[in-house]
Design a protein around this motif. Structure first.
Motif, PDB file in Angstrom:
ATOM      1  N   MET A  86      41.292  51.354  63.568  1.00 27.63           N
ATOM      2  CA  MET A  86      40.134  50.778  62.426  1.00 27.63           C
ATOM      3  C   MET A  86      39.799  51.811  61.369  1.00 27.63           C
ATOM      4  SD  MET A  86      37.432  48.364  64.306  1.00 27.63           S
ATOM      5  CE  MET A  86      37.779  47.029  65.256  1.00 27.63           C
ATOM      6  N   THR A  87      39.556  51.130  60.200  1.00 30.97           N
ATOM      7  CA  THR A  87      39.050  51.992  59.149  1.00 30.97           C
ATOM      8  C   THR A  87      37.771  52.285  59.412  1.00 30.97           C
ATOM      9  OG1 THR A  87      40.617  50.623  57.788  1.00 30.97           O
ATOM     10  CG2 THR A  87      39.053  52.055  56.539  1.00 30.97           C
ATOM     11  N   THR A  88      37.209  53.617  59.010  1.00 32.16           N
ATOM     12  CA  THR A  88      35.857  54.045  59.058  1.00 32.16           C
ATOM     13  C   THR A  88      35.169  53.309  58.092  1.00 32.16           C
ATOM     14  OG1 THR A  88      36.349  55.831  57.397  1.00 32.16           O
ATOM     15  CG2 THR A  88      36.706  56.538  59.717  1.00 32.16           C
ATOM     16  N   TRP A  89      33.798  53.334  58.211  1.00 32.42           N
ATOM     17  CA  TRP A  89      32.993  52.541  57.236  1.00 32.42           C
ATOM     18  C   TRP A  89      33.151  53.260  55.972  1.00 32.42           C
ATOM     19  CZ3 TRP A  89      29.268  53.482  53.788  1.00 32.42           C
ATOM     20  CH2 TRP A  89      28.808  52.179  53.258  1.00 32.42           C
ATOM     21  N   ALA A  90      33.001  54.589  55.607  1.00 31.72           N
ATOM     22  CA  ALA A  90      33.132  55.304  54.499  1.00 31.72           C
ATOM     23  C   ALA A  90      34.408  55.108  53.843  1.00 31.72           C
ATOM     24  CB  ALA A  90      32.847  56.580  54.767  1.00 31.72           C
ATOM     25  N   ALA A  91      35.513  54.907  54.457  1.00 31.93           N
ATOM     26  CA  ALA A  91      36.747  54.738  53.936  1.00 31.93           C
ATOM     27  C   ALA A  91      36.909  53.193  53.336  1.00 31.93           C
ATOM     28  CB  ALA A  91      37.659  55.068  54.770  1.00 31.93           C
ATOM     29  N   ALA A  92      36.609  52.316  54.142  1.00 35.69           N
ATOM     30  CA  ALA A  92      36.551  51.049  53.771  1.00 35.69           C
ATOM     31  C   ALA A  92      35.777  50.581  52.441  1.00 35.69           C
ATOM     32  CB  ALA A  92      35.900  50.025  54.853  1.00 35.69           C
ATOM     33  N   HIS A  93      34.624  51.258  52.314  1.00 33.93           N
ATOM     34  CA  HIS A  93      33.583  51.060  51.258  1.00 33.93           C
ATOM     35  C   HIS A  93      34.119  51.641  50.208  1.00 33.93           C
ATOM     36  CE1 HIS A  93      30.000  51.854  48.838  1.00 33.93           C
ATOM     37  NE2 HIS A  93      29.667  50.623  49.141  1.00 33.93           N
ATOM     38  N   ALA A  94      34.683  52.984  50.393  1.00 31.04           N
ATOM     39  CA  ALA A  94      35.565  53.631  48.915  1.00 31.04           C
ATOM     40  C   ALA A  94      36.718  52.724  48.550  1.00 31.04           C
ATOM     41  CB  ALA A  94      35.912  55.041  49.628  1.00 31.04           C
ATOM     42  N   LEU A  95      37.238  52.226  49.511  1.00 31.05           N
ATOM     43  CA  LEU A  95      38.706  51.301  49.081  1.00 31.05           C
ATOM     44  C   LEU A  95      38.173  50.269  48.269  1.00 31.05           C
ATOM     45  CD1 LEU A  95      40.937  51.502  52.232  1.00 31.05           C
ATOM     46  CD2 LEU A  95      41.556  52.025  49.891  1.00 31.05           C
ATOM     47  N   ALA A  96      37.225  49.533  48.483  1.00 30.77           N
ATOM     48  CA  ALA A  96      36.804  48.390  48.000  1.00 30.77           C
ATOM     49  C   ALA A  96      36.051  48.522  46.697  1.00 30.77           C
ATOM     50  CB  ALA A  96      35.754  47.644  48.684  1.00 30.77           C
ATOM     51  N   SER A  97      35.717  49.939  46.614  1.00 27.04           N
ATOM     52  CA  SER A  97      35.016  50.411  45.154  1.00 27.04           C
ATOM     53  C   SER A  97      35.848  51.067  44.223  1.00 27.04           C
ATOM     54  CB  SER A  97      34.051  51.586  45.540  1.00 27.04           C
ATOM     55  OG  SER A  97      33.147  51.063  46.602  1.00 27.04           O
ATOM     56  N   SER A  98      37.273  51.285  44.819  1.00 30.38           N
ATOM     57  CA  SER A  98      38.088  51.991  43.895  1.00 30.38           C
ATOM     58  C   SER A  98      39.386  51.327  43.689  1.00 30.38           C
ATOM     59  CB  SER A  98      38.177  53.473  44.495  1.00 30.38           C
ATOM     60  OG  SER A  98      38.732  53.604  45.660  1.00 30.38           O
ATOM     61  N   GLU A  99      39.725  50.715  44.674  1.00 39.12           N
ATOM     62  CA  GLU A  99      41.479  50.350  44.562  1.00 39.12           C
ATOM     63  C   GLU A  99      41.761  49.146  43.596  1.00 39.12           C
ATOM     64  OE1 GLU A  99      45.332  49.841  46.027  1.00 39.12           O
ATOM     65  OE2 GLU A  99      43.684  51.295  46.628  1.00 39.12           O
ATOM     66  N   PRO A 100      40.875  48.387  43.472  1.00 36.96           N
ATOM     67  CA  PRO A 100      40.991  47.320  42.414  1.00 36.96           C
ATOM     68  C   PRO A 100      41.015  47.895  41.226  1.00 36.96           C
ATOM     69  CG  PRO A 100      39.461  46.419  43.863  1.00 36.96           C
ATOM     70  CD  PRO A 100      39.469  47.808  44.070  1.00 36.96           C
ATOM     71  N   ARG A 101      41.684  47.306  39.887  1.00 33.68           N
ATOM     72  CA  ARG A 101      41.570  47.691  38.473  1.00 33.68           C
ATOM     73  C   ARG A 101      40.609  46.516  37.980  1.00 33.68           C
ATOM     74  NH1 ARG A 101      47.431  49.196  36.180  1.00 33.68           N
ATOM     75  NH2 ARG A 101      47.701  50.935  37.667  1.00 33.68           N
ATOM     76  N   PRO A 102      39.721  47.110  37.155  1.00 30.14           N
ATOM     77  CA  PRO A 102      38.781  46.076  36.389  1.00 30.14           C
ATOM     78  C   PRO A 102      39.452  45.014  35.691  1.00 30.14           C
ATOM     79  CG  PRO A 102      38.097  48.207  36.002  1.00 30.14           C
ATOM     80  CD  PRO A 102      39.389  48.576  36.975  1.00 30.14           C
ATOM     81  N   ARG A 103      38.930  43.742  35.554  1.00 25.84           N
ATOM     82  CA  ARG A 103      39.559  42.781  34.929  1.00 25.84           C
ATOM     83  C   ARG A 103      39.959  43.190  33.492  1.00 25.84           C
ATOM     84  NH1 ARG A 103      37.567  37.034  34.740  1.00 25.84           N
ATOM     85  NH2 ARG A 103      39.636  36.563  34.052  1.00 25.84           N
ATOM     86  N   PRO A 104      41.138  42.904  32.932  1.00 20.26           N
ATOM     87  CA  PRO A 104      41.515  43.346  31.574  1.00 20.26           C
ATOM     88  C   PRO A 104      40.416  43.153  30.704  1.00 20.26           C
ATOM     89  CG  PRO A 104      43.400  42.235  32.560  1.00 20.26           C
ATOM     90  CD  PRO A 104      42.137  41.956  33.364  1.00 20.26           C
ATOM     91  N   ALA A 105      40.175  43.732  29.582  1.00 18.37           N
ATOM     92  CA  ALA A 105      39.018  43.541  28.602  1.00 18.37           C
ATOM     93  C   ALA A 105      39.513  42.620  27.515  1.00 18.37           C
ATOM     94  CB  ALA A 105      38.722  44.880  27.965  1.00 18.37           C
ATOM     95  N   ARG A 106      38.557  42.126  26.847  1.00 22.86           N
ATOM     96  CA  ARG A 106      38.865  40.912  25.920  1.00 22.86           C
ATOM     97  C   ARG A 106      37.707  40.785  25.043  1.00 22.86           C
ATOM     98  NH1 ARG A 106      36.331  36.027  27.013  1.00 22.86           N
ATOM     99  NH2 ARG A 106      35.842  35.571  29.110  1.00 22.86           N
ATOM    100  N   LEU A 107      37.585  40.538  23.842  1.00 20.42           N
ATOM    101  CA  LEU A 107      36.458  40.403  22.949  1.00 20.42           C
ATOM    102  C   LEU A 107      35.873  39.017  23.499  1.00 20.42           C
ATOM    103  CD1 LEU A 107      38.065  41.011  19.319  1.00 20.42           C
ATOM    104  CD2 LEU A 107      36.407  42.403  20.888  1.00 20.42           C
ATOM    105  N   VAL A 108      34.415  39.355  23.411  1.00 18.05           N
ATOM    106  CA  VAL A 108      33.515  38.346  23.908  1.00 18.05           C
ATOM    107  C   VAL A 108      32.568  38.093  22.791  1.00 18.05           C
ATOM    108  CG1 VAL A 108      32.091  37.408  25.636  1.00 18.05           C
ATOM    109  CG2 VAL A 108      34.215  38.849  26.273  1.00 18.05           C
ATOM    110  N   PRO A 109      32.112  37.016  22.279  1.00 20.86           N
ATOM    111  CA  PRO A 109      31.071  36.895  21.412  1.00 20.86           C
ATOM    112  C   PRO A 109      29.714  37.275  22.101  1.00 20.86           C
ATOM    113  CG  PRO A 109      32.380  34.650  21.732  1.00 20.86           C
ATOM    114  CD  PRO A 109      33.155  35.773  22.936  1.00 20.86           C
ATOM    115  N   LEU A 110      29.006  38.095  21.683  1.00 17.07           N
ATOM    116  CA  LEU A 110      27.967  38.655  21.816  1.00 17.07           C
ATOM    117  C   LEU A 110      26.718  37.552  22.661  1.00 17.07           C
ATOM    118  CD1 LEU A 110      26.256  41.266  22.009  1.00 17.07           C
ATOM    119  CD2 LEU A 110      25.054  40.727  20.170  1.00 17.07           C
ATOM    120  N   CYS A 111      26.776  36.290  22.392  1.00 12.80           N
ATOM    121  CA  CYS A 111      25.856  35.390  22.755  1.00 12.80           C
ATOM    122  C   CYS A 111      26.460  35.107  24.189  1.00 12.80           C
ATOM    123  CB  CYS A 111      25.803  34.114  22.028  1.00 12.80           C
ATOM    124  SG  CYS A 111      27.543  33.400  21.743  1.00 12.80           S
ATOM    125  N   ALA A 112      27.898  35.424  24.584  1.00 13.08           N
ATOM    126  CA  ALA A 112      28.112  35.028  26.127  1.00 13.08           C
ATOM    127  C   ALA A 112      28.546  36.289  26.675  1.00 13.08           C
ATOM    128  CB  ALA A 112      29.437  34.200  25.815  1.00 13.08           C
TER     129      ALA A 112
END
Length: 382
Positions: A1-27
């Motif tokens: 099994m994965t250690t708790w610290a390693a599992a938490h770190a993987l979830a916090s770092s493995e994905p890439r943020p969703r691609p950025a786009r221009l968003v109206p300030l009101c939204a």
């Protein structure tokens, strides 16, 4: 099994943020900036009165020639020895030397007098912000105050990471919707956990999740995962190795890549994180509500926050006092109440119940060597 610290770190770092786009300030409220945001307009936008009173030119006393309220765009100018009554925020007349607050003035008819002012009570254009000044760095959550500051500086749209979309699949023939009327039948339980997932998703910067109930059938589960839109599918239940626990086999059949398949912690060890071939993420949460809460804080919330572009929250620790049985092979996670800079274990926590967690302020992550008074990492409860 994965250690708790390693599992938490993987979830916090493995994905890439969703691609950025221009968003109206009101939204854009609640999103995270993907680049530095700079001012478009000066703040204040024009020379204006900082107090209610009289805008004056030259030495007094002054002849009052009119009134100017905020929002008036009509141009006017003051000659020496004249004044106009003025409201806070109103455009300053040309030639004005100072604004005299009402409380410092005496008025008789159309003449106002006052001692020499100690301050001019004028807000100069751009004295707070000039066009091009940096307002927010990249990676900053757009709070209501931040959005207001950008609007004040003329920003109409921002480059931001869109909120990740989450679908929650609640499995189990025994599970009844929490709002279903009437008493429960034999062997039935209410869905006590989807509301907690929604709260965690909101805190992580995700969009309000879609919610579906799925019966204990591998074909139905595979179809539900396939039909789930968005970025993340959270599956509650079906995570262990019992006769009705189909998630592992279904994900293998779908070609998922496992990053976490079980975590060395109690409760919540049959949790997991997998990536589907189409780029979506699947988080496996145990069906027992407290165990599911542990897993959601371990994997789901940090995964969603990472996809939303949010920086990792700083670790918070505190001395943890009370009775808790350490888990020799990994991590014990317990509910705690916080007071005076320390945490006290709330007794009575069990994987299937939320009573102790409801009386707590946080969960404490305790390693195998913990003893009462030792430090524990704190996970804030939603």
């Amino acid at each position: 099994m994965t250690t708790w610290a390693a599992a938490h770190a993987l979830a916090s770092s493995e994905p890439r943020p969703r691609p950025a786009r221009l968003v109206p300030l009101c939204a854009a409220g609640g999103l995270v900036t993907a680049a530095e945001v700079r001012a478009v307009l000066p703040v204040p936008a024009f020379d204006s009165a900082a107090m209610d009173g009289y805008a004056v030119a030259g030495p007094g006393p002054w002849a009052v020639t009119g009134r100017r309220l905020a929002g008036s765009a009509a141009g006017c100018s003051l000659a020496g020895g004249t004044a106009v009554e003025i409201a806070t925020g109103a455009l300053l007349p040309a030639g004005c030397d100072a604004v005299l607050p009402y409380e410092d003035c005496e008025r008789h008819g159309d003449t106002v007098s006052a001692p020499p002012p100690a301050r001019d009570h004028i807000r100069r254009a751009g004295e707070d912000v000039r066009p091009g000044d940096p307002l927010l760095p990249g990676g900053r959550a757009l709070t209501a105050v931040a959005v207001a500051a950008l609007a004040q500086a003329g920003v109409g749209e921002v480059l931001a990471h869109p909120a990740p979309a989450l679908t929650t699949l609640v499995t189990g023939d025994e599970v009844v919707h929490r709002d279903a009327p009437g008493p429960l039948g034999p062997g039935q339980v209410r869905d006590a956990f989807s509301g907690v997932i929604a709260a965690l998703a909101a805190r992580a910067g995700a969009a309000p999740p879609a919610h579906r109930h799925v019966r204990d059938d591998p074909g139905a589960l595979a179809a539900a995962i396939g039909a789930a839109g968005g970025d993340v599918v959270a599956v509650t239940g079906a995570s262990s190795r019992g006769a009705a626990d189909h998630l592992r086999a279904v994900l293998d059949w779908l070609g998922a890549r496992w990053l976490v398949d079980g975590v060395a912690c109690r409760p919540g060890h049959p949790q997991g994180l997998a990536a589907l071939p189409d780029g979506r993420w699947v988080v496996s949460l145990p069906g027992n509500p407290f165990a599911g809460l542990v897993a959601a804080l371990t994997l789901l919330e940090p995964l969603l926050a990472r996809l939303a572009g949010r920086p990792a929250a700083p670790a918070r620790t505190a001395p943890v006092h009370g009775e808790a049985k350490p888990f020799p092979a990994g991590t014990r996670i317990v509910p705690v109440a916080l007071a005076g800079g320390r945490a006290v274990v709330v007794p009575g926590a069990r994987p299937a119940g939320l009573r102790a967690a409801a009386a707590a302020d946080a969960l404490a992550v305790l390693d195998a060597t913990w003893r009462s008074g030792g430090d524990g990492l704190l996970l804030a409860l939603p």
